[in-house]
Design a protein around this motif. Structure first.
Motif, PDB file in Angstrom:
ATOM      1  N   GLU A  23      50.946  51.013  40.188  1.00 22.46           N
ATOM      2  CA  GLU A  23      52.262  51.552  40.731  1.00 22.46           C
ATOM      3  C   GLU A  23      51.876  52.587  41.757  1.00 22.46           C
ATOM      4  N   GLY A  24      52.678  52.237  42.949  1.00 20.61           N
ATOM      5  CA  GLY A  24      52.537  53.199  44.101  1.00 20.61           C
ATOM      6  C   GLY A  24      51.204  52.759  44.981  1.00 20.61           C
ATOM      7  N   ASP A  25      50.370  51.851  44.776  1.00 21.12           N
ATOM      8  CA  ASP A  25      49.217  51.408  45.497  1.00 21.12           C
ATOM      9  C   ASP A  25      49.737  50.422  46.477  1.00 21.12           C
ATOM     10  N   GLU A  26      49.314  50.918  47.672  1.00 21.67           N
ATOM     11  CA  GLU A  26      49.748  50.096  48.852  1.00 21.67           C
ATOM     12  C   GLU A  26      48.975  49.144  49.015  1.00 21.67           C
ATOM     13  N   CYS A  27      47.685  48.850  48.366  1.00 26.13           N
ATOM     14  CA  CYS A  27      46.998  47.774  48.409  1.00 26.13           C
ATOM     15  C   CYS A  27      47.443  46.605  47.267  1.00 26.13           C
ATOM     16  N   PHE A  28      48.056  46.753  46.524  1.00 21.68           N
ATOM     17  CA  PHE A  28      48.917  45.790  45.381  1.00 21.68           C
ATOM     18  C   PHE A  28      50.164  45.592  46.010  1.00 21.68           C
ATOM     19  N   LYS A  29      50.615  44.124  45.792  1.00 24.01           N
ATOM     20  CA  LYS A  29      51.785  43.825  46.019  1.00 24.01           C
ATOM     21  C   LYS A  29      52.101  42.477  45.364  1.00 24.01           C
ATOM     22  N   PRO A  40      56.615  37.294  39.719  1.00 26.38           N
ATOM     23  CA  PRO A  40      56.036  37.621  38.302  1.00 26.38           C
ATOM     24  C   PRO A  40      54.778  37.025  38.104  1.00 26.38           C
ATOM     25  N   VAL A  41      54.550  35.897  38.939  1.00 24.65           N
ATOM     26  CA  VAL A  41      53.141  35.145  38.648  1.00 24.65           C
ATOM     27  C   VAL A  41      52.334  34.927  40.055  1.00 24.65           C
ATOM     28  N   SER A  42      52.573  35.630  40.976  1.00 22.66           N
ATOM     29  CA  SER A  42      52.005  35.674  42.295  1.00 22.66           C
ATOM     30  C   SER A  42      51.844  37.040  42.898  1.00 22.66           C
ATOM     31  N   PHE A  43      50.373  37.472  43.345  1.00 22.27           N
ATOM     32  CA  PHE A  43      50.343  38.703  43.732  1.00 22.27           C
ATOM     33  C   PHE A  43      49.153  38.806  44.864  1.00 22.27           C
ATOM     34  N   GLN A  44      49.393  39.859  45.846  1.00 16.68           N
ATOM     35  CA  GLN A  44      48.464  40.174  46.777  1.00 16.68           C
ATOM     36  C   GLN A  44      47.714  41.424  46.450  1.00 16.68           C
ATOM     37  N   PHE A  45      46.393  41.283  46.993  1.00 14.38           N
ATOM     38  CA  PHE A  45      45.553  42.611  46.887  1.00 14.38           C
ATOM     39  C   PHE A  45      44.761  42.699  48.039  1.00 14.38           C
ATOM     40  N   ARG A  46      45.023  43.766  48.614  1.00  9.96           N
ATOM     41  CA  ARG A  46      44.147  43.958  49.836  1.00  9.96           C
ATOM     42  C   ARG A  46      42.812  45.024  49.423  1.00  9.96           C
ATOM     43  N   ILE A  47      41.642  44.306  49.781  1.00 10.95           N
ATOM     44  CA  ILE A  47      40.324  44.786  49.552  1.00 10.95           C
ATOM     45  C   ILE A  47      40.014  45.607  50.945  1.00 10.95           C
ATOM     46  N   LEU A  82      39.195  41.271  38.360  1.00 14.81           N
ATOM     47  CA  LEU A  82      38.720  40.627  39.584  1.00 14.81           C
ATOM     48  C   LEU A  82      39.110  41.556  40.865  1.00 14.81           C
ATOM     49  N   PHE A  83      40.237  42.363  40.876  1.00 20.84           N
ATOM     50  CA  PHE A  83      40.383  43.162  41.811  1.00 20.84           C
ATOM     51  C   PHE A  83      39.383  44.044  41.889  1.00 20.84           C
ATOM     52  N   GLU A  84      38.951  44.851  41.052  1.00 22.64           N
ATOM     53  CA  GLU A  84      38.043  46.020  40.788  1.00 22.64           C
ATOM     54  C   GLU A  84      36.626  45.279  41.401  1.00 22.64           C
ATOM     55  N   TRP A  85      36.222  43.982  40.924  1.00 22.27           N
ATOM     56  CA  TRP A  85      35.055  43.584  40.911  1.00 22.27           C
ATOM     57  C   TRP A  85      34.758  43.258  42.566  1.00 22.27           C
ATOM     58  N   ALA A  86      36.296  42.642  43.352  1.00 24.76           N
ATOM     59  CA  ALA A  86      35.970  42.651  44.885  1.00 24.76           C
ATOM     60  C   ALA A  86      35.923  43.933  45.445  1.00 24.76           C
ATOM     61  N   LYS A  87      36.556  44.859  45.011  1.00 24.58           N
ATOM     62  CA  LYS A  87      36.621  46.335  45.690  1.00 24.58           C
ATOM     63  C   LYS A  87      35.026  46.738  45.643  1.00 24.58           C
ATOM     64  N   ASP A  88      34.426  46.575  44.508  1.00 26.05           N
ATOM     65  CA  ASP A  88      32.959  47.152  44.360  1.00 26.05           C
ATOM     66  C   ASP A  88      32.036  46.444  44.964  1.00 26.05           C
ATOM     67  N   ASN A  89      32.196  44.903  45.156  1.00 26.19           N
ATOM     68  CA  ASN A  89      31.235  44.212  45.955  1.00 26.19           C
ATOM     69  C   ASN A  89      31.803  43.698  47.293  1.00 26.19           C
TER      70      ASN A  89
END
Length: 191
Positions: free
Chosen positions: A19-25, A29-36, A100-107
């Motif tokens: 919530e409030g994270d500009e990287c997550f969109k 309800p079944v489709s998401f975008q996440f900026r790494i 998945l999101f956190e693994w992608a950010k870490d790597n």
């Protein structure tokens, strides 16, 4: 639990975590975008993830076709997808989006290690080219100027009926009209 109940619980968890994270969109309800990575970072990329009906038992669909990712080479995209698919296989049957999101950010550094930005062809024109085309356009717009002698010849010509063109005597009418303004008209029937 059914697949839909698992999806609802994970969706609620994702909404509260990001919530409030500009990287997550959340697209749906079944489709998401996440900026790494940050927007200014040349090694940043966007993950598009869509859940199939039977998620988390079935693997989510991961895509890197977002316009933001156009600067990433096809080889780098393939590497990212293959590494993420390994993580999906390891977490199949469980809620894995956060993982998945956190693994992608870490790597991110390892995933983008061989990244060479793709340069798209852009045609640049020099200012002298622009000036020459605009000056040529201005020359075309400029009307031909006639000399006084050419104008007199045009006026003195008659049309195919032998008549002078319409308005040939307008200049005289205007002169007479201004002359009459300065002299009073004779009074009519003053009896």
């Amino acid at each position: 639990m059914t697949a839909n109940e698992d999806q609802e619980m994970e969706l609620e968890a994702l909404r509260s975590i990001y919530e409030g994270d500009e990287c997550f969109k959340e697209i749906s309800p079944v489709s998401f975008q996440f900026r790494i990575g940050d927007l200014e970072d040349t090694k940043a990329f966007i993950l598009d993830i869509t859940w199939p009906e039977t998620y988390p038992e079935a693997a989510p669909q991961i895509c890197l076709d977002a316009f933001f990712n156009n600067r990433i080479s096809a080889e780098t995209k393939q590497l990212i997808l293959s590494k993420l698919e390994e993580q999906v296989e390891a977490n199949l049957g469980t809620a894995m989006m956060y993982t998945l999101f956190e693994w992608a950010k870490d790597n991110q550094e390892a995933l983008m290690e061989n990244h060479k930005p793709v340069v798209t062809a852009v045609t640049l024109t020099s200012s002298s080219d622009m000036t020459s085309t605009t000056s040529a356009a201005k020359k075309k717009e400029k009307k031909e100027q006639l000399t006084k002698a050419q104008k007199r010849r045009i006026i003195s010509r008659t049309d195919n009926k032998g008549e002078l063109p319409r308005g040939w005597n307008w200049v005289d009418v205007i002169k007479v009209g201004t002359f009459n303004l300065f002299f009073p008209l004779p009074a009519l029937n003053q009896t």
